[in-house]
Write an enzyme that holds these catalytic residues in place. Structure first.
Site, PDB file in Angstrom:
ATOM      1  CE  LYS A 264      -3.534  -2.511   2.545  1.00  0.00           C
ATOM      2  NZ  LYS A 264      -4.154  -2.765   3.856  1.00  0.00           N
TER       3      LYS A 264
ATOM      4  CE1 TYR B  89      -7.251   3.681   1.498  1.00  0.00           C
ATOM      5  CE2 TYR B  89      -6.254   1.561   1.059  1.00  0.00           C
ATOM      6  CZ  TYR B  89      -7.296   2.312   1.542  1.00  0.00           C
ATOM      7  OH  TYR B  89      -8.384   1.696   2.083  1.00  0.00           O
TER       8      TYR B  89
HETATM    9  C1  LIG Z   1     -10.950  -2.087   1.291  1.00  0.00           C
HETATM   10  C2  LIG Z   1     -12.106  -2.159   0.332  1.00  0.00           C
HETATM   11  C3  LIG Z   1     -13.416  -2.109   0.771  1.00  0.00           C
HETATM   12  N1  LIG Z   1     -14.454  -2.174  -0.132  1.00  0.00           N
HETATM   13  C4  LIG Z   1     -15.820  -2.077   0.376  1.00  0.00           C
HETATM   14  C5  LIG Z   1     -16.177  -3.117   1.421  1.00  0.00           C
HETATM   15  C6  LIG Z   1     -17.170  -2.396   2.294  1.00  0.00           C
HETATM   16  O1  LIG Z   1     -18.469  -2.533   1.751  1.00  0.00           O
HETATM   17  C7  LIG Z   1     -16.750  -0.937   2.210  1.00  0.00           C
HETATM   18  C8  LIG Z   1     -15.949  -0.472   3.409  1.00  0.00           C
HETATM   19  O2  LIG Z   1     -14.907  -1.408   3.622  1.00  0.00           O
HETATM   20  P1  LIG Z   1     -14.057  -1.360   4.951  1.00  0.00           P
HETATM   21  O3  LIG Z   1     -14.952  -1.126   6.112  1.00  0.00           O
HETATM   22  O4  LIG Z   1     -13.171  -2.590   4.965  1.00  0.00           O
HETATM   23  O5  LIG Z   1     -13.163  -0.062   4.714  1.00  0.00           O
HETATM   24  P2  LIG Z   1     -11.961   0.436   5.647  1.00  0.00           P
HETATM   25  O6  LIG Z   1     -12.259   0.174   7.079  1.00  0.00           O
HETATM   26  O7  LIG Z   1     -11.593   1.786   5.208  1.00  0.00           O
HETATM   27  O8  LIG Z   1     -10.787  -0.589   5.235  1.00  0.00           O
HETATM   28  C9  LIG Z   1      -9.519  -0.166   4.806  1.00  0.00           C
HETATM   29  O9  LIG Z   1      -8.855   0.253   5.963  1.00  0.00           O
HETATM   30  C10 LIG Z   1      -7.463   0.125   6.059  1.00  0.00           C
HETATM   31  C11 LIG Z   1      -6.895   1.487   6.370  1.00  0.00           C
HETATM   32  C12 LIG Z   1      -6.749  -0.504   4.953  1.00  0.00           C
HETATM   33  O10 LIG Z   1      -5.514  -0.452   4.888  1.00  0.00           O
HETATM   34  C13 LIG Z   1      -7.480  -1.278   3.933  1.00  0.00           C
HETATM   35  O11 LIG Z   1      -7.177  -0.769   2.654  1.00  0.00           O
HETATM   36  C14 LIG Z   1      -8.928  -1.355   4.090  1.00  0.00           C
HETATM   37  O12 LIG Z   1      -9.173  -2.533   4.829  1.00  0.00           O
HETATM   38  O13 LIG Z   1     -15.943  -0.824   1.022  1.00  0.00           O
HETATM   39  C15 LIG Z   1     -14.230  -2.302  -1.474  1.00  0.00           C
HETATM   40  O14 LIG Z   1     -15.193  -2.385  -2.271  1.00  0.00           O
HETATM   41  N2  LIG Z   1     -12.934  -2.375  -1.929  1.00  0.00           N
HETATM   42  C16 LIG Z   1     -11.862  -2.293  -1.082  1.00  0.00           C
HETATM   43  O15 LIG Z   1     -10.706  -2.338  -1.548  1.00  0.00           O
END
Ligand SMILES: Cc1cn([C@H]2C[C@H](O)[C@@H](COP(=O)(O)OP(=O)(O)O[C@H]3O[C@H](C)C(=O)[C@H](O)[C@H]3O)O2)c(=O)[nH]c1=O
Length: 187
Positions: A73, A133
């Site tokens: 990343k 990112y």
């Molecule tokens: C990561 C990701 C998520 N999604 C969808 C899945 C869920 O419906 C929604 C939110 O996902 P999430 O709650 O996992 O998002 P974050 O909490 O910001 O997660 C990120 O947080 C930390 C900082 C990280 O390093 C990762 O890139 C990633 O895990 O977006 C997608 O469609 N594509 C993606 O690449």
């Protein structure tokens, strides 16, 4: 031109691209395969991500994708500020479970490179923060894993009081590092 600084954990770097200012504003090459390659950083990216957090204290992490869906990343902040953290999750690593953190902000115009084998997370330091990112492998929900942000065995010193932290339910229910098979092995 890039300023590149190795951080305390092997493979994690702070990167600061140049900003060319003039009376209109500025221009910056925020990612260049050529400039990164010249700095010895040969990561290829296949997906751009953008997350917006409305409040200070939004904590996203600690996340990683299991091999073979593991991701490098390259993280930057285009508005606001975050405290960004990488944790070594490679079983057998001399720095297994150790963390490194730094402030990324639109003002500092700095970035962090977090390689595969590390869990990644951040907490916002300002409202209306936008994080952009690049990742080196596509999102695979089935490979997506979370480790507790407040795992006492990791001991991250988050700069936002626990009472002000805003988490997703996934992150609130995350397991400890000790209870997680991360799939990564050192060397
Ligand atoms: C990561 C990701 C998520 N999604 C969808 C899945 C869920 O419906 C929604 C939110 O996902 P999430 O709650 O996992 O998002 P974050 O909490 O910001 O997660 C990120 O947080 C930390 C900082 C990280 O390093 C990762 O890139 C990633 O895990 O977006 C997608 O469609 N594509 C993606 O690449």
């Amino acid at each position: 031109m890039l300023d590149v600084r190795a951080l305390a954990l092997d493979g994690v770097f702070e990167i600061r691209p140049r900003r060319h200012g003039d009376d209109r504003g500025f221009f910056s090459e925020v990612w260049s395969r050529e400039a990164m390659g010249a700095a010895g950083l040969h990561h290829d990216f296949v997906q751009d991500n953008h997350s917006y957090s409305a409040a200070r204290g939004v904590l996203r992490g600690l996340h990683f994708q299991l091999p073979p869906a593991a991701q490098d990343k390259l993280v930057r902040v285009s508005r606001g500020a975050i405290f960004d953290v990488a944790v070594d999750i490679r079983k057998g690593s001399p720095t297994f479970g150790k963390w490194v953190g730094l402030t990324l902000s639109a003002d500092l115009w700095n970035q962090i490179l977090v390689p595969q084998g590390f869990a990644h997370g951040f907490v916002t330091l300002e409202p209306d923060t936008e994080v952009q990112y690049k990742v080196s492998a596509p999102y695979r929900a089935e490979a997506d894993r979370a480790i507790r942000f407040d795992d006492p065995d990791i001991g991250i010193d988050w700069p936002v009081p626990a009472a002000e932290i805003i988490l997703s339910s996934k992150d609130r229910d995350a397991a400890s590092l000790a209870g997680t098979d991360t799939g990564f092995h050192w060397r």
